[in-house]
Design an enzyme around this catalytic site. Structure first.
Site, PDB file in Angstrom:
ATOM      1  N   ARG A  88      15.634  87.996 -25.728  1.00 20.00           N
ATOM      2  CA  ARG A  88      16.884  87.336 -26.117  1.00 20.00           C
ATOM      3  C   ARG A  88      16.650  86.253 -27.165  1.00 20.00           C
ATOM      4  O   ARG A  88      17.298  85.201 -27.153  1.00 20.00           O
ATOM      5  CB  ARG A  88      17.590  86.756 -24.883  1.00 20.00           C
ATOM      6  CG  ARG A  88      17.964  87.768 -23.822  1.00 20.00           C
ATOM      7  CD  ARG A  88      18.951  88.808 -24.340  1.00 20.00           C
ATOM      8  NE  ARG A  88      19.162  89.816 -23.330  1.00 20.00           N
ATOM      9  CZ  ARG A  88      18.428  90.939 -23.219  1.00 20.00           C
ATOM     10  NH1 ARG A  88      17.481  91.188 -24.097  1.00 20.00           N
ATOM     11  NH2 ARG A  88      18.651  91.804 -22.263  1.00 20.00           N
ATOM     12  N   SER A 103      26.457  87.637 -19.433  1.00 19.16           N
ATOM     13  CA  SER A 103      25.489  86.852 -18.665  1.00 19.16           C
ATOM     14  C   SER A 103      25.335  85.483 -19.316  1.00 19.16           C
ATOM     15  O   SER A 103      24.961  85.390 -20.489  1.00 19.16           O
ATOM     16  CB  SER A 103      24.138  87.570 -18.620  1.00 19.16           C
ATOM     17  OG  SER A 103      24.259  88.815 -17.968  1.00 19.16           O
ATOM     18  N   GLU A 155      22.463  81.529 -22.341  1.00 22.74           N
ATOM     19  CA  GLU A 155      22.336  82.573 -23.352  1.00 22.74           C
ATOM     20  C   GLU A 155      23.311  82.374 -24.507  1.00 22.74           C
ATOM     21  O   GLU A 155      22.928  82.572 -25.668  1.00 22.74           O
ATOM     22  CB  GLU A 155      22.529  83.945 -22.702  1.00 22.74           C
ATOM     23  CG  GLU A 155      22.202  85.095 -23.610  1.00 22.74           C
ATOM     24  CD  GLU A 155      22.111  86.427 -22.864  1.00 22.74           C
ATOM     25  OE1 GLU A 155      22.429  87.448 -23.474  1.00 22.74           O
ATOM     26  OE2 GLU A 155      21.744  86.426 -21.684  1.00 22.74           O
TER      27      GLU A 155
END
Length: 344
Positions: free
Chosen positions: A164, A242, A338
């Site tokens: 990520r 998420s 995130e």
């Protein structure tokens, strides 16, 4: 190109928070995108580039300069000895691209179905789900280098992909993505299925393949069941997906009872594991449907934070910090958000 002076960031993001925009510009061509970025930079105006707005926590104060909505479109196919390459304009909706690859018998991104947002955002975050990541597919990213005032093309090695993360994310605002090139495999069968939940849904063993259309349908079903497919009629989809990444820790720091997966070797040479952030959030007292005022966890997935009408970014981030503090206090693990928290 369209220009507006009455727009709100809340109307352009899936979390539906964020204040007024000084000037909103919507561009539909690559050269328009370059032109408005150059204009803002030459004038010293604050610039925010938005695609689908699905991975952004926008500020309540709004944006005091230009917000550029990237609505460029186009997919160019090249058949090469190594596979099929698709050069995709950055504003192309991501799930439309995935549907295109499935329809045309191109394997590699079928498990990434249902992810909201634009194609240009995917290399920034190294988007991944259900065992696939875009870093395994990307051969080139064409960007506008704002400091140099020129176009550049980055290859995979220059993009610094990790879980990520990427060079584009670690240098926010330095580059504007113009187009992304992916290499796929001509096949009506999927890549080997490497995610246990998806394999169970498809009725195959890990490492086996399945028809592309079946994989896409299964992933969409799984994501909808978790409120992870954008739907204006679904309150649980008022989220950024998420909200926290799965933390990677040394094996010695693994949490008893928490699901984990091997995550390679760390910089210190020690083996690492990836922990389930959803499990940590739930077992720290923030299970599905936990609400504090107008924000909280999704009723279907503890890792998604959702907002109600009228909620603010301040409320959302305060709740997120409560979650982080609780997980750290109980398990000694620090969760990392995130989505990008935009600051004017």
């Amino acid at each position: 190109m369209q220009e507006r002076r009455d727009a709100l960031l809340a109307d352009l993001t899936t979390l539906a928070v964020g204040g007024p925009i000084d000037r909103l510009l919507e561009v539909t061509a690559r050269q328009e995108l370059v032109s408005v970025v150059r204009e803002a930079d030459d004038a010293g105006r604050p610039l925010l580039v938005l695609g689908g707005g699905s991975n952004v926590v926008a500020p309540d104060s709004g944006w005091p300069g230009d917000v550029v909505l990237v609505r460029t479109r186009g997919v160019a196919r090249r058949d090469t000895p190594e596979g099929v390459e698709l050069e995709v304009e950055s504003g192309e909706p991501w799930d439309d691209l995935v549907a295109f690859t499935v329809e045309h018998g191109l394997a590699g991104m079928e498990a990434l179905s249902g992810i909201p947002g634009s194609t240009g955002a995917t290399p920034v975050q190294n988007v991944g789900a259900y065992g696939q990541e875009v870093s395994a597919l990307i051969t080139a990213v064409r960007v506008w280098d704002r400091a140099a005032g020129t176009e550049r093309v980055f290859g995979p090695a220059e993009l610094g992909f990790s879980y990520r993360d990427s060079r584009l994310k670690s240098q926010p605002g330095a580059y504007v993505v113009l187009a992304v090139t992916f290499r796929l495999r001509a096949s009506t069968q999927s890549s080997p299925v490497s995610y246990a939940e998806l394999a169970r849904t498809l009725g195959v063993e890990l490492g086996e393949t399945a028809p592309l259309a079946e994989v896409r349908a299964a992933v969409l079903t799984l994501r909808r069941g978790k409120g992870m497919v954008w739907d204006p009629a679904d309150p649980d989809s008022r989220s950024a997906g998420s909200f926290f990444t799965n933390p990677v820790v040394p094996v010695a720091a693994a949490v008893e009872g928490c699901p984990s997966w091997p995550a390679g070797i760390g910089a210190d040479g020690a083996a690492q594991v990836k922990l389930s952030a959803a499990w940590l959030v739930q077992h720290a007292g923030f299970g599905r449907g936990t609400r504090v005022g107008r924000v909280g966890t999704s009723s279907r997935h503890s890792l998604a934070l959702t907002t109600e009408p009228g909620a603010t970014a301040t409320e959302l981030m305060a709740f997120a910090q409560q979650v982080v503090a609780a997980v750290r206090a109980q398990f000694g693990v620090t969760l990392v958000p995130e989505p990008t928290a935009v600051r004017p």
